[in-house]
Design an enzyme around this catalytic site. Structure first.
Site, PDB file in Angstrom:
ATOM      1  N   ASP A 183      -8.092 -47.988  35.130  1.00 33.76           N
ATOM      2  CA  ASP A 183      -8.795 -48.610  36.246  1.00 33.76           C
ATOM      3  C   ASP A 183      -9.643 -47.572  36.989  1.00 33.76           C
ATOM      4  O   ASP A 183      -9.595 -46.378  36.676  1.00 33.76           O
ATOM      5  CB  ASP A 183      -7.784 -49.273  37.184  1.00 33.76           C
ATOM      6  CG  ASP A 183      -8.313 -50.551  37.815  1.00 33.76           C
ATOM      7  OD1 ASP A 183      -9.547 -50.696  37.936  1.00 33.76           O
ATOM      8  OD2 ASP A 183      -7.490 -51.407  38.190  1.00 33.76           O
ATOM      9  N   GLU A 216     -12.775 -49.484  32.886  1.00 39.17           N
ATOM     10  CA  GLU A 216     -13.464 -50.312  33.886  1.00 39.17           C
ATOM     11  C   GLU A 216     -14.663 -49.552  34.461  1.00 39.17           C
ATOM     12  O   GLU A 216     -15.155 -49.871  35.545  1.00 39.17           O
ATOM     13  CB  GLU A 216     -12.481 -50.742  34.970  1.00 39.17           C
ATOM     14  CG  GLU A 216     -11.266 -51.451  34.391  1.00 39.17           C
ATOM     15  CD  GLU A 216     -10.670 -52.509  35.293  1.00 39.17           C
ATOM     16  OE1 GLU A 216     -11.134 -52.663  36.436  1.00 39.17           O
ATOM     17  OE2 GLU A 216      -9.735 -53.198  34.842  1.00 39.17           O
ATOM     18  N   TRP A 217     -15.130 -48.611  33.714  1.00 39.87           N
ATOM     19  CA  TRP A 217     -16.232 -47.720  34.077  1.00 39.87           C
ATOM     20  C   TRP A 217     -17.475 -48.475  34.558  1.00 39.87           C
ATOM     21  O   TRP A 217     -17.961 -48.235  35.674  1.00 39.87           O
ATOM     22  CB  TRP A 217     -16.479 -46.827  32.873  1.00 39.87           C
ATOM     23  CG  TRP A 217     -17.589 -45.852  32.868  1.00 39.87           C
ATOM     24  CD1 TRP A 217     -18.595 -45.690  33.775  1.00 39.87           C
ATOM     25  CD2 TRP A 217     -17.816 -44.865  31.856  1.00 39.87           C
ATOM     26  NE1 TRP A 217     -19.431 -44.675  33.391  1.00 39.87           N
ATOM     27  CE2 TRP A 217     -18.971 -44.150  32.219  1.00 39.87           C
ATOM     28  CE3 TRP A 217     -17.158 -44.526  30.681  1.00 39.87           C
ATOM     29  CZ2 TRP A 217     -19.485 -43.111  31.444  1.00 39.87           C
ATOM     30  CZ3 TRP A 217     -17.656 -43.490  29.909  1.00 39.87           C
ATOM     31  CH2 TRP A 217     -18.803 -42.787  30.287  1.00 39.87           C
ATOM     32  N   PRO A 218     -18.040 -49.419  33.782  1.00 38.23           N
ATOM     33  CA  PRO A 218     -19.277 -50.072  34.260  1.00 38.23           C
ATOM     34  C   PRO A 218     -19.068 -50.907  35.512  1.00 38.23           C
ATOM     35  O   PRO A 218     -19.968 -51.014  36.352  1.00 38.23           O
ATOM     36  CB  PRO A 218     -19.720 -50.927  33.071  1.00 38.23           C
ATOM     37  CG  PRO A 218     -18.514 -51.075  32.214  1.00 38.23           C
ATOM     38  CD  PRO A 218     -17.692 -49.854  32.411  1.00 38.23           C
ATOM     39  N   LEU A 219     -17.886 -51.511  35.686  1.00 38.03           N
ATOM     40  CA  LEU A 219     -17.605 -52.303  36.876  1.00 38.03           C
ATOM     41  C   LEU A 219     -17.753 -51.464  38.145  1.00 38.03           C
ATOM     42  O   LEU A 219     -18.340 -51.902  39.138  1.00 38.03           O
ATOM     43  CB  LEU A 219     -16.190 -52.887  36.790  1.00 38.03           C
ATOM     44  CG  LEU A 219     -15.604 -53.481  38.076  1.00 38.03           C
ATOM     45  CD1 LEU A 219     -16.445 -54.651  38.566  1.00 38.03           C
ATOM     46  CD2 LEU A 219     -14.158 -53.908  37.846  1.00 38.03           C
ATOM     47  N   TYR A 220     -17.238 -50.245  38.111  1.00 39.02           N
ATOM     48  CA  TYR A 220     -17.189 -49.439  39.325  1.00 39.02           C
ATOM     49  C   TYR A 220     -18.479 -48.665  39.596  1.00 39.02           C
ATOM     50  O   TYR A 220     -18.727 -48.285  40.737  1.00 39.02           O
ATOM     51  CB  TYR A 220     -15.994 -48.484  39.266  1.00 39.02           C
ATOM     52  CG  TYR A 220     -14.691 -49.199  39.553  1.00 39.02           C
ATOM     53  CD1 TYR A 220     -14.218 -49.337  40.852  1.00 39.02           C
ATOM     54  CD2 TYR A 220     -13.943 -49.759  38.520  1.00 39.02           C
ATOM     55  CE1 TYR A 220     -13.044 -50.006  41.119  1.00 39.02           C
ATOM     56  CE2 TYR A 220     -12.759 -50.431  38.782  1.00 39.02           C
ATOM     57  CZ  TYR A 220     -12.305 -50.554  40.080  1.00 39.02           C
ATOM     58  OH  TYR A 220     -11.144 -51.227  40.356  1.00 39.02           O
ATOM     59  N   ASP A 244     -12.115 -58.920  38.813  1.00 38.57           N
ATOM     60  CA  ASP A 244     -10.936 -59.592  38.275  1.00 38.57           C
ATOM     61  C   ASP A 244     -11.113 -61.102  38.229  1.00 38.57           C
ATOM     62  O   ASP A 244     -11.568 -61.719  39.198  1.00 38.57           O
ATOM     63  CB  ASP A 244      -9.717 -59.287  39.144  1.00 38.57           C
ATOM     64  CG  ASP A 244      -9.095 -57.937  38.835  1.00 38.57           C
ATOM     65  OD1 ASP A 244      -7.996 -57.690  39.345  1.00 38.57           O
ATOM     66  OD2 ASP A 244      -9.700 -57.143  38.091  1.00 38.57           O
TER      67      ASP A 244
END
Length: 440
Positions: A183, A216-220, A244
């Site tokens: 995460d 979850e790299w691109p999400l953040y 999510d």
């Protein structure tokens, strides 16, 4: 702690979906067909894993951060829960159809590392330890996934991996872990987050154990800069792009809308070894009608999405179980050609999605977004599918969902009419007649 993580990630999801109002026009979508099908894939993380979308069970959406094993022993995050799910994945046929990973999400950790700086599981809820749990899961012919965070703390406030990447990777390998969900909460800055994701990829590979790496790299980073998917794919096997999922139709719709808005970028980077992850299947829970469950299953298959169920396998309806175990839908999801599908067009409340499959076959999904009234007919020209190549000169069409039905042989010039319930989807498979006969 589960509530704070849900709130925090709910806010992340709101920001991530800020672009969902933008959608491609029908004309642009049609223009994309040859481009999306023909773009060469970028190089993937070469660890030999995730050659098809990963399948398994993940605790987060259904069980969140429930750590109260006194008041709620049946549903708290404990070794008992994961052992029960592993048992059921074997005895109830989940393993046989491809669901392979039993995955722990946040809230498994003790509040502090041990005296040697190593992570440890909560001693009351995981008294036997993660190595024992991994051995148990492996004894069932399944694989174990675990959760950590690139920052100083996990999203729920447990010890994160920042400053401990090597020792945590070695710990996971020593325990026999097969998948790491990493995460992105509580990073010092953007550079630390990006470099942390890269470093952990190398650290996992250095252990010598095959550990699938879910990022979850691109999400953040999306809120600060455009993700470089060529780079991300070189380090990660799976990557989350949006917030999510919740147990609701509005959440599923938001993920679909966001995916469409970014499909020009997302579709070409997916393929064997690396996949876009639109998050968990919430089929069999409380928030989706039957039609909406069909829609999620159908479109996750068309999107070549990882299939991580988050539900209670001890208490699931026969209908939801049958849908999740539908071998024809799973075959589309796991198709070895490994190309992600996309939305071809939107006409009023109807959306047409398609995905190229191996052996010149195609999957086509027709979604009725209308949320009022009854079933509606939608007719379309078969010549429009696959950039004109989906059914040349003819093809055999089988309806896969909501119920399997052979529709017969259609010529390239034919029209096809389907009847779709509100918020439901009809999933079709187009094959050459020879291929259809050989599959019977």
């Amino acid at each position: 702690m589960g509530g704070s993580r849900a709130k925090r990630l709910g806010q992340e999801g709101t920001r991530a979906f800020a672009f969902s109002g933008r959608s491609l026009s029908s004309a642009l979508a049609l223009a994309l067909v040859p481009a999306l099908v023909g773009v060469p894939r970028v190089t993937a993380l070469d660890n030999g894993l995730a050659l098809t979308p990963t399948m398994g069970w993940l605790h987060w959406e259904r069980f969140t951060c429930n750590v109260d094993c006194i008041e709620d022993p049946e549903n708290c995050i404990s070794e008992q829960l994961f052992m029960q799910m592993a048992d059921l994945m074997v005895s109830e046929g989940w393993k046989d159809v491809g669901y392979e990973y039993v995955c722990i999400d946040d809230c498994w950790l003790a509040s502090k590392r041990d005296e040697n700086g190593r992570l440890k599981a909560d001693p009351e809820r995981f008294p036997s330890g993660i190595r024992h749990l991994a051995n148990y899961v492996h004894s069932k012919g399944l694989k174990l996934g675990i959760y950590q965070d690139v920052g100083t703390l996990t999203c729920a406030g447990y010890p994160g991996s920042y400053g401990y990447y090597d020792i945590d990777a070695k710990t996971f390998a020593d325990w026999g872990v097969d998948l790491l969900k990493f995460d992105g909460c509580n990073s010092k800055d953007l550079n630390s987050l990006v470099e942390g994701y890269k470093y952990m990829s190398f650290a996992l590979n250095r252990t010598g154990r095959s550990i699938l790496y879910s990022c979850e790299w691109p999400l953040y980073i999306r809120h600060f800069q455009k993700p470089n998917y060529t780079e991300i794919r070189q380090y990660c096997n799976l990557w989350r792009n949006s917030g999510d999922i919740l147990d609701s139709w509005s959440s599923v719709k938001s993920i679909l809308a966001w995916t469409v808005s970014e499909q020009e970028t997302l579709v070409p980077v997916a393929g064997p070894g690396g996949w876009n992850d639109p998050d968990m299947l919430v089929i069999g829970n409380f928030g989706l009608s039957w039609e909406q469950q069909v829609t999620q299953m159908a479109l996750w298959a068309v999107m070549a999405a990882p299939l991580f169920m988050s539900n209670d396998l001890r208490h699931i309806s026969p209908q939801s179980k049958s849908l999740l175990q539908n071998k024809d839908v799973i075959a589309i999801n796991q198709d070895p050609l490994g190309k992600q599908g996309y939305r071809l067009r939107k006409v009023e409340d109807f959306e047409v999605w398609e995905r190229p499959l191996s052996n010149l076959a195609w999957a086509v999904a027709v979604l009725n977004q209308k949320e009022i009234g009854g079933p509606q007919n939608y007719a379309f020209s078969i010549a429009d599918l696959g950039g004109g190549l989906g059914c040349t000169p003819a093809c055999f069409i089988t309806q896969i969902l909501p119920v399997k039905q052979e529709l017969g042989l259609y010529e390239w010039t034919s029209q096809l009419k389907v009847r779709v319930n509100p918020t439901g989807t009809v999933l079709l498979k187009l094959q050459t007649f020879q291929q259809h006969q050989s599959s019977q």
